[in-house]
Design a protein around this motif. Structure first.
Motif, PDB file in Angstrom:
ATOM      1  N   MET A   1      -6.532   0.777  -0.065  1.00  0.00           N
ATOM      2  CA  MET A   1      -6.118  -0.623  -0.150  1.00  0.00           C
ATOM      3  C   MET A   1      -4.996  -0.985   0.805  1.00  0.00           C
ATOM      4  O   MET A   1      -4.779  -2.162   1.085  1.00  0.00           O
ATOM      5  CB  MET A   1      -5.715  -0.954  -1.594  1.00  0.00           C
ATOM      6  CG  MET A   1      -6.878  -0.991  -2.556  1.00  0.00           C
ATOM      7  SD  MET A   1      -6.449  -1.592  -4.213  1.00  0.00           S
ATOM      8  CE  MET A   1      -5.580  -0.176  -4.874  1.00  0.00           C
TER       9      MET A   1
ATOM     10  N   LYS B   1      -4.320  -6.638  -3.556  1.00  0.00           N
ATOM     11  CA  LYS B   1      -5.607  -5.936  -3.541  1.00  0.00           C
ATOM     12  C   LYS B   1      -6.000  -5.502  -4.949  1.00  0.00           C
ATOM     13  O   LYS B   1      -7.179  -5.571  -5.321  1.00  0.00           O
ATOM     14  CB  LYS B   1      -5.516  -4.715  -2.624  1.00  0.00           C
ATOM     15  CG  LYS B   1      -5.430  -5.040  -1.138  1.00  0.00           C
ATOM     16  CD  LYS B   1      -6.771  -5.477  -0.608  1.00  0.00           C
ATOM     17  CE  LYS B   1      -6.724  -5.705   0.896  1.00  0.00           C
ATOM     18  NZ  LYS B   1      -6.549  -4.448   1.643  1.00  0.00           N
TER      19      LYS B   1
ATOM     20  N   LYS C   1      -7.236  -8.489  -6.781  1.00  0.00           N
ATOM     21  CA  LYS C   1      -8.550  -8.874  -6.280  1.00  0.00           C
ATOM     22  C   LYS C   1      -9.636  -7.983  -6.876  1.00  0.00           C
ATOM     23  O   LYS C   1     -10.692  -8.464  -7.299  1.00  0.00           O
ATOM     24  CB  LYS C   1      -8.565  -8.771  -4.746  1.00  0.00           C
ATOM     25  CG  LYS C   1      -9.876  -9.213  -4.118  1.00  0.00           C
ATOM     26  CD  LYS C   1      -9.799  -9.132  -2.604  1.00  0.00           C
ATOM     27  CE  LYS C   1     -11.130  -9.544  -1.976  1.00  0.00           C
ATOM     28  NZ  LYS C   1     -11.085  -9.465  -0.489  1.00  0.00           N
TER      29      LYS C   1
END
Length: 337
Positions: free
Chosen positions: A237, A318, A321
């Motif tokens: 990430m 991240k 998400k």
């Protein structure tokens, strides 16, 4: 040709970064797989159990426990952090420096490539070379210039795996040393061995008061797998470049090895599980710490174009998400049912 060279460089550095990103999991999984096959290598493991490095680490563990006055589980954690701070942390910092230098000289290559292309074209006309001859000379020149830059900055790509040279031997030797303590090896008649083994039976914590038995709750083995997976995901990430096909394959392999560590950890004494979890936790914390630009400058790691200015903010975004994606997938499955 320059596009081909650029693609080769991206492949090369992407592969090295993938290897670096998964160093922690690779070291632990490789060593654990070897330990799990000990029954077929009795002679080898007996030799290793009696080896001088293991004896030194075994004595160090006993000394740390005795002088600190800590219970055995705390002494194992303390010794793990101490050994890794002395051995693997400096190697990891050095590895980061080498990787940054390689990235730096890679930025110098485009200008060198253009110059060599012009020289190759001029030489082709002057000496009446064929296209094949020109291509051979051009490739040799590129390789020679690349080697010069590597020598100048002392950053051979093989140095990017230097952590494995220290981490795997340390991981194996400390694991075997703890196993020796649990099973009173190499000399079961030794009073010191008997005392250490007895203390391990009452040196645990919480749900595992006895460190000589397996963790029947599977909490530590599962935690080990999750931490190793977290190491891979953090590196994935925080990567700034798009992942190559090779990187995706490598990441999936290391994810599989992380999962494989769980059943292996379910079959060993809890003392080993405590060590493995502590070691992986140190690795995760180390990776997170070395994301910080301030920390990287403080330990002498050069700034690079791929370095994140706000790594922790990006990592958190991240994570959010991925969490949303998982929620959407769950919602879709529920709807389809």
């Amino acid at each position: 040709m320059s596009l081909l060279l650029g693609a080769c460089r991206r492949f090369k550095y992407g592969y090295m970064h993938t290897r670096y990103a998964s160093t922690e999991v690779a070291a632990a999984a490789t060593a654990a797989a070897q330990l799990s096959n000990a029954s077929g290598m009795v002679g080898f493991w007996q030799t290793l159990s009696n080896s001088t490095p293991v004896a030194y680490i075994q004595d160090a563990l006993i000394q740390i426990h005795d002088y600190s006055g800590l219970p055995w589980w705390s002494a194992i954690v303390l010794s793990t952090f101490l050994f890794r701070s002395v051995v693997t942390l400096p190697l990891t910092i050095y590895q980061h420096r080498i990787t940054a230098r390689i990235e730096g000289i890679a930025l110098e290559m485009p200008a060198i490539v253009e110059e060599l292309k012009r020289e190759a074209a001029m030489a082709k006309q002057k000496f009446k070379w064929s296209d094949k001859q020109t291509a051979v000379v051009y490739r040799r020149s590129i390789k020679k210039q690349w080697q010069k830059l590597i020598i100048r900055d002392n950053c051979h790509p093989m140095k990017t795996i230097i952590v494995l040279w220290g981490q795997i031997p340390l991981w194996i030797c400390q694991s075997v040393a703890l196993r020796n303590l649990v099973y009173m090896l190499p000399d079961p008649t030794s009073l010191k061995a008997q005392i250490a083994a007895t203390e391990l039976t009452i040196g645990g914590f919480g749900w595992i008061p006895n460190l000589t038995v397996v963790d029947g709750s599977y909490i530590l083995p599962v935690a080990l797998g999750l931490i190793n997976l977290a190491i891979i995901e953090v590196q994935t990430m925080t990567r700034t470049r798009p992942q190559t096909r090779l990187q995706n394959i490598a990441n999936n392999v290391f994810r599989g090895l992380s999962v494989l560590m769980v059943p292996i950890a379910c079959t060993v004494p809890s003392a080993l599980c405590v060590y493995w979890v502590a070691s992986s936790s140190f690795g995760l914390a180390q990776n997170l710490l070395l994301l910080s630009p301030e920390v990287r400058r403080a330990v002498g790691i050069p700034k690079t174009q791929t370095e994140l200015e706000q790594p922790y903010d990006q990592l958190w975004l991240k994570i959010q998400k991925r969490a949303r994606i998982l929620e959407e997938m769950s919602a879709d499955k529920s709807t389809n049912k």
